[in-house]
Design a protein around this motif. Structure first.
Motif, short mmCIF file in Angstrom:
data_model
loop_
_atom_site.label_atom_id
_atom_site.label_comp_id
_atom_site.label_asym_id
_atom_site.label_seq_id
_atom_site.Cartn_x
_atom_site.Cartn_y
_atom_site.Cartn_z
N PRO A 1 56.75 52.15 66.89
CA PRO A 1 56.42 53.36 65.78
C PRO A 1 55.93 54.38 66.96
CG PRO A 1 54.55 51.72 66.09
CD PRO A 1 55.95 50.94 66.69
N ASP A 2 56.41 55.67 66.34
CA ASP A 2 56.06 56.78 67.16
C ASP A 2 55.04 57.69 66.44
OD1 ASP A 2 58.15 59.31 66.25
OD2 ASP A 2 58.05 57.44 65.40
N ASN B 1 66.80 63.26 77.82
CA ASN B 1 67.22 62.89 76.19
C ASN B 1 66.08 63.26 75.36
OD1 ASN B 1 65.67 61.16 77.86
ND2 ASN B 1 66.58 59.38 76.99
N ARG B 2 64.97 63.90 75.96
CA ARG B 2 63.93 64.54 74.85
C ARG B 2 63.90 65.96 75.05
NH1 ARG B 2 59.49 59.80 76.04
NH2 ARG B 2 61.14 58.10 75.84
N LYS B 3 64.78 66.65 75.26
CA LYS B 3 64.66 68.04 75.42
C LYS B 3 64.47 68.84 73.95
CE LYS B 3 66.45 70.02 79.40
NZ LYS B 3 67.03 69.18 80.46
N ALA B 4 65.25 68.28 73.05
CA ALA B 4 64.98 68.75 71.64
C ALA B 4 63.73 68.47 71.26
CB ALA B 4 66.32 68.15 70.47
N LEU B 5 63.39 67.30 71.51
CA LEU B 5 61.99 66.91 70.95
C LEU B 5 60.75 68.05 71.37
CD1 LEU B 5 61.91 63.10 71.19
CD2 LEU B 5 62.42 64.48 69.40
N ASP C 1 63.47 58.87 71.93
CA ASP C 1 64.44 59.88 72.24
C ASP C 1 64.84 60.64 71.04
OD1 ASP C 1 66.11 57.46 74.68
OD2 ASP C 1 64.32 58.87 74.68
N THR C 2 65.71 61.90 71.31
CA THR C 2 65.94 62.51 70.30
C THR C 2 66.65 61.97 69.13
OG1 THR C 2 66.20 64.25 71.94
CG2 THR C 2 66.77 64.84 69.93
N TYR C 3 67.62 61.24 69.56
CA TYR C 3 68.79 60.50 68.80
C TYR C 3 67.89 59.47 67.69
CZ TYR C 3 68.80 56.22 71.22
OH TYR C 3 68.38 55.09 71.79
N SER D 1 54.39 67.61 75.18
CA SER D 1 55.32 67.59 76.24
C SER D 1 55.09 66.58 77.38
CB SER D 1 55.86 68.92 76.87
OG SER D 1 54.66 69.33 77.75
N LYS D 2 53.63 66.50 77.34
CA LYS D 2 53.20 65.54 78.68
C LYS D 2 53.28 64.11 77.99
CE LYS D 2 50.08 66.10 81.63
NZ LYS D 2 50.94 66.53 82.80
N LEU D 3 53.12 63.98 76.78
CA LEU D 3 52.97 62.78 76.26
C LEU D 3 54.52 62.28 76.14
CD1 LEU D 3 50.49 62.74 73.48
CD2 LEU D 3 50.44 61.27 75.24
N LEU D 4 55.58 63.09 76.12
CA LEU D 4 56.88 62.83 75.78
C LEU D 4 57.64 62.34 77.16
CD1 LEU D 4 58.20 65.06 72.98
CD2 LEU D 4 58.37 62.59 73.02
N GLY D 5 56.51 62.47 78.35
CA GLY D 5 57.29 62.37 79.50
C GLY D 5 57.40 63.51 80.55
#
Lengths: 217, 306
Positions: B118-119, A191-195, B89-91, A119-123
């Motif tokens: 790349p992720d 926009n990254r909550k699901a991730l 992002d999720t999408y 979660s930290k890496l995703l911001g």
């Protein structure tokens, strides 16, 4: 400046006023030392903090107490008790039984660390230990489920007991995931909550699976 | 340094290809800040093959291609460096997963979906999900197969999770490393049009494993024919993603080496699938005399008569 020589302050105008430098009043014992208090007070204070957080987990509201005053005592107690309760499972050979104590411990702590890093890496804006604290405390419903499962298994291990256990574990799994999501979701980019939520789901799913597949000797 | 220079060459070459493939382009000569050796410059002016257009994707990715080299500029010991690998992002993740499950024939997965971003989120969490899915499905399937038998005693077989994790993570990270090393080595001998960075290869492998997740869940069905049909189907889907990605990278090489490379990629992929099916899922028709045999491997026992 010749005219100034004549200026004189008449004697009947008193010069008055106050010349004092305002001194910051010392706050009376704000940070009192906790060294002198009896040990019972120290322990009770920490226990109360842990208990308050347990209550917050069982009734998750969007309060920031859990996040602000993080501590890892609660997660440790929960993890150790869950790992202890998962012992004593049946195994004919060492290799095929349930998870060992160390495996449960590692899964919970390593899983929580990986999810926090993710979660930290995703911001995310949450701090490392706050996230560990939340994830650890939200194992509480699953620990309760484990307790209930062991009690049900004492009564018998047929199909009925399995169905009861299944319902309890699924309900507690949902509760854990919802509780931790309620606390953690706000600190993530929108926009990254699901991730961020998906690994938490996977984490509690694995713990639920370990609880559900526990079979006594 | 050679690898970095080659990578930069490849990036600018791709950009040049995209510009050249645009039918509205009026000029072919391109001002590039990097010196291009003469043999490459003559290649730019050849008429492009149509397959290249489709495979490279003629969308508006010129800018992303050109900017690609400037993205990861933080030093590797800072946290920001690793954050650049999670910049999705999720999408985007969902799109990449969709692209791996429904491969469009002729479209290159890397060019179409990854596009120099790349992720590591996808590969890591798809592998984690696959590990637990295989372990859980295997356990569940064994339980259902042996359900009625009086001598059977259920065990969770938790040790298999560690084995699954080792196998799948080793496959998803070491095989791309080997493949990338091999492609870099061939690139030094034969100037390929298309070359991939290590992270892009890891990305393709990670996302191509996604189709095994529903397959593993469906493997709970205790019918041998159903399982093998499912395996063939998923192998074709994920294998085609890999083939369509790597064929352009080795196509310009010696014919035999190109075929051997692609063949090895598919073979390793098939080995992973067959190995998982054999080790984690007991064969349905077998009768187990003893309830637990921890080292049991389904393929080593010839199936008894039905």
């Amino acid at each position: 400046f010749a005219g100034l020589a004549d200026v004189s302050i008449s004697e009947d105008i008193p010069v008055e006023g106050e010349i004092t430098v305002p001194v910051a009043s010392r706050s009376p014992d704000e940070d009192y030392s906790t060294l002198d208090e009896p040990v019972r007070d120290t322990i009770l204070r920490d226990l109360k903090a842990v208990g308050k957080k347990f209550v917050h987990v069982m009734y998750p509201k969007k309060s920031s107490t859990l996040l602000r005053d993080w501590d890892l005592w609660g997660p440790l107690v929960l993890c150790v008790s869950l790992a202890l309760m998962l012992q004593g499972g049946s195994a004919d050979s060492k290799d095929d039984g349930g998870p060992q104590f160390a495996e449960v411990f590692v899964i919970i702590w390593f899983g929580a660390v990986v999810i926090t890093l993710n979660s930290k890496l995703l911001g995310g804006t949450i701090s490392f230990f706050q996230s560990l604290c939340v994830l650890g405390y939200c194992v509480l419903p699953l620990t309760v489920a484990m307790l209930v499962c062991r009690l049900v298994l004492l009564a018998g291990s047929g199909t009925v007991s399995f169905i009861i256990r299944l319902i309890v574990v699924v309900a507690m799994f949902g509760w854990s995931t919802l509780a931790s999501t309620a606390f953690l979701a706000d600190s993530q980019p929108p926009n990254r909550k699901a991730l961020v939520v998906y690994p938490i789901f996977l984490f509690y799913f694995v713990i639920s699976w370990m609880i559900l597949t526990f079979t006594p000797q | 340094i050679t690898c970095l220079v080659l990578y930069l060459f490849a990036e600018f070459d791709d950009a040049a290809n995209l510009l050249a493939a645009n039918p509205d382009a009026t000029t072919i000569s391109i001002d590039e800040p990097v010196e291009i050796p003469k043999n490459q410059r003559s290649r730019l002016q050849e008429p492009r093959r149509e397959e290249d257009d489709e495979l490279l994707g003629t969308d508006d990715s010129d800018k992303t291609e050109l900017l690609a080299g400037q993205k990861k500029s933080a030093p590797f010991w800072t946290f920001e460096y690793y954050q650049t690998f999670f910049d999705v992002d999720t999408y985007q993740v969902l799109d990449r997963i969709k692209g791996s499950v429904f491969p469009v024939p002729g479209k290159n997965f890397v060019r179409l979906y990854i596009r120099s971003n790349p992720d590591l989120y996808g590969p890591f969490w798809i592998c984690a999900t696959l590990v637990f899915t295989i372990a859980v499905s295997g356990n569940l399937s064994n339980f259902l197969i042996h359900l009625g038998k009086p001598t059977y005693h259920y065990v969770p077989q938790f040790r298999k999770v560690s084995i699954a994790a080792t196998a799948i993570y080793a496959y998803a990270w070491l095989v791309p490393l080997a493949l990338w090393g091999f492609l870099m080595w061939r690139n030094s001998k034969v100037m390929n049009i298309v070359s991939y960075s290590f992270l892009e290869i890891v990305c393709v492998y990670g996302y191509s494993l996604f189709v095994y997740i529903p397959t593993a869940i469906l493997w709970i069905i205790p019918q041998k024919v159903v399982r093998w049909v499912l395996m063939m189907f998923s192998l074709c889907l994920s294998g085609s993603v890999l083939v369509m990605t790597f064929w352009p990278a080795v196509r310009d090489d010696n014919r035999r080496i190109a075929l051997a490379t692609v063949g090895t990629v598919i073979l390793l992929h098939a080995l992973l699938a067959v190995g998982c099916l054999a080790y984690f899922f007991d064969a349905p028709e077998l009768d187990f005399p003893a309830p637990i045999s921890p080292a049991h491997n389904g393929t080593t026992v010839v199936t008894k008569s039905q």
